[in-house]
Design a protein around this motif. Structure first.
Motif, PDB file in Angstrom:
ATOM      1  N   ASN A 260      -9.735   4.888  -4.258  1.00  0.00           N
ATOM      2  CA  ASN A 260     -10.643   3.823  -3.854  1.00  0.00           C
ATOM      3  C   ASN A 260     -11.163   3.086  -5.079  1.00  0.00           C
ATOM      4  O   ASN A 260     -12.162   3.476  -5.686  1.00  0.00           O
TER       5      ASN A 260
ATOM      6  N   PHE B  69       0.856  -1.181   0.000  1.00  0.00           N
ATOM      7  CA  PHE B  69       0.000   0.000   0.000  1.00  0.00           C
ATOM      8  C   PHE B  69       0.895   1.235   0.000  1.00  0.00           C
ATOM      9  O   PHE B  69       1.763   1.375   0.864  1.00  0.00           O
TER      10      PHE B  69
ATOM     11  N   HIS C  26     -11.796  -4.205  -6.267  1.00  0.00           N
ATOM     12  CA  HIS C  26     -10.905  -5.356  -6.397  1.00  0.00           C
ATOM     13  C   HIS C  26     -11.673  -6.641  -6.128  1.00  0.00           C
ATOM     14  O   HIS C  26     -12.707  -6.633  -5.455  1.00  0.00           O
TER      15      HIS C  26
ATOM     16  N   LEU D 258      -1.099  -1.215  -4.352  1.00  0.00           N
ATOM     17  CA  LEU D 258      -2.372  -0.500  -4.254  1.00  0.00           C
ATOM     18  C   LEU D 258      -2.123   0.941  -3.826  1.00  0.00           C
ATOM     19  O   LEU D 258      -1.351   1.195  -2.890  1.00  0.00           O
ATOM     20  N   LYS D 259      -2.779   1.858  -4.510  1.00  0.00           N
ATOM     21  CA  LYS D 259      -2.702   3.267  -4.135  1.00  0.00           C
ATOM     22  C   LYS D 259      -3.742   3.526  -3.050  1.00  0.00           C
ATOM     23  O   LYS D 259      -4.942   3.473  -3.308  1.00  0.00           O
ATOM     24  N   ALA D 260      -3.251   3.817  -1.848  1.00  0.00           N
ATOM     25  CA  ALA D 260      -4.155   4.004  -0.713  1.00  0.00           C
ATOM     26  C   ALA D 260      -5.048   5.226  -0.873  1.00  0.00           C
ATOM     27  O   ALA D 260      -6.096   5.326  -0.228  1.00  0.00           O
TER      28      ALA D 260
ATOM     29  N   ASP E  85     -13.391  -2.996  -1.982  1.00  0.00           N
ATOM     30  CA  ASP E  85     -12.755  -1.808  -2.534  1.00  0.00           C
ATOM     31  C   ASP E  85     -11.481  -1.524  -1.741  1.00  0.00           C
ATOM     32  O   ASP E  85     -11.187  -2.199  -0.744  1.00  0.00           O
ATOM     33  N   THR E  86     -10.711  -0.540  -2.182  1.00  0.00           N
ATOM     34  CA  THR E  86      -9.432  -0.252  -1.546  1.00  0.00           C
ATOM     35  C   THR E  86      -9.605   0.126  -0.085  1.00  0.00           C
ATOM     36  O   THR E  86      -8.832  -0.307   0.776  1.00  0.00           O
ATOM     37  N   LYS E  87     -10.625   0.941   0.219  1.00  0.00           N
ATOM     38  CA  LYS E  87     -10.851   1.357   1.599  1.00  0.00           C
ATOM     39  C   LYS E  87     -11.125   0.159   2.505  1.00  0.00           C
ATOM     40  O   LYS E  87     -10.668   0.115   3.654  1.00  0.00           O
TER      41      LYS E  87
END
Length: 216
Positions: free
Chosen positions: A121, A82, A124, A116-118, A136-138
């Motif tokens: 969002n 991340f 995935h 992953l770019k924190a 999702d990223t969050k």
């Protein structure tokens, strides 16, 4: 079952810092106004430099890591990093990967690796208990308890986290951590009570990396 999984695995969420700028009032002197203008100009200049600095290694991500739309071990040890485009330590990590052929090859060939770019969002599909789940990223940030960038997650071939490294890891230590994961020295050891990290510490010392044991 999916809701239960999230309830059990969510640890914490990222807390964003907010910078407050105070404006000038009627009692502000001309000298103070000049100083404020200089400060704003300096910040603007830094932001312009940052845009160049933090994006110049984006090709490293695209060329080294797999598409994070579908995240799973694919029969190998899995690595998830991340990071953000506004973090100098993430940028430094990207530079290390670019400048070390050995590290790049290990990330690409010895592991199934994702970046992953924190700060974005995205959606995935995350492998968990032999199936892919929509997240999702969050949600992933919550699942892994990400509080700083970069954070490196080393997971087993079933996608279960084995080692979590919050913060920058220099090249030699990064390489030795990959070797440790591939050696399977962590198997049968409990991560929660520190057994895995103690084995990793021993591996570091045996391979010339100076580490100090943290006080309990």
């Amino acid at each position: 079952m999916k809701e239960l999984f999230f309830k059990k695995t969510i640890i914490s969420s990222i807390v964003a810092s907010t910078i407050l700028l105070t404006g000038c009032n009627e009692t502000t002197t001309k000298a103070e106004v000049v100083e404020v203008k200089k400060e704003v100009a300096t910040v603007t200049k830094k932001e312009e430099v940052a845009k160049v600095t933090y994006t110049k290694y984006d090709n490293v991500v695209n060329e080294t890591f797999k598409d994070p739309a579908k995240i799973g071990p694919d029969g190998k040890i899995m690595l998830i990093i991340f990071g953000t485009n506004t973090d100098p330590y993430t940028d430094r990590l990207k530079a290390d990967i670019k400048n070390s052929e050995e590290l790049t090859n290990k990330i690409k060939n010895d592991l199934t690796s994702y970046y992953l770019k924190a700060h974005e969002n995205l959606r995935h599909k995350l492998f968990h208990e032999n199936e892919f789940m929509d997240v999702d990223t969050k949600t992933m940030i919550s699942i892994y308890g990400i509080e700083s960038t970069p954070t490196l997650i080393f997971a087993d071939k079933q996608g279960k986290a084995v080692i979590v490294v919050p913060g920058y890891m220099e090249t030699k230590q990064f390489i030795e951590t990959i070797k440790f994961m591939k050696s399977n020295k962590w198997e049968g050891k409990d991560r929660k009570n520190g057994e895995v990290y103690e084995a990793l510490r021993t591996h570091y010392i045996e391979n010339g990396i100076d580490v100090k044991k943290k006080d309990k």
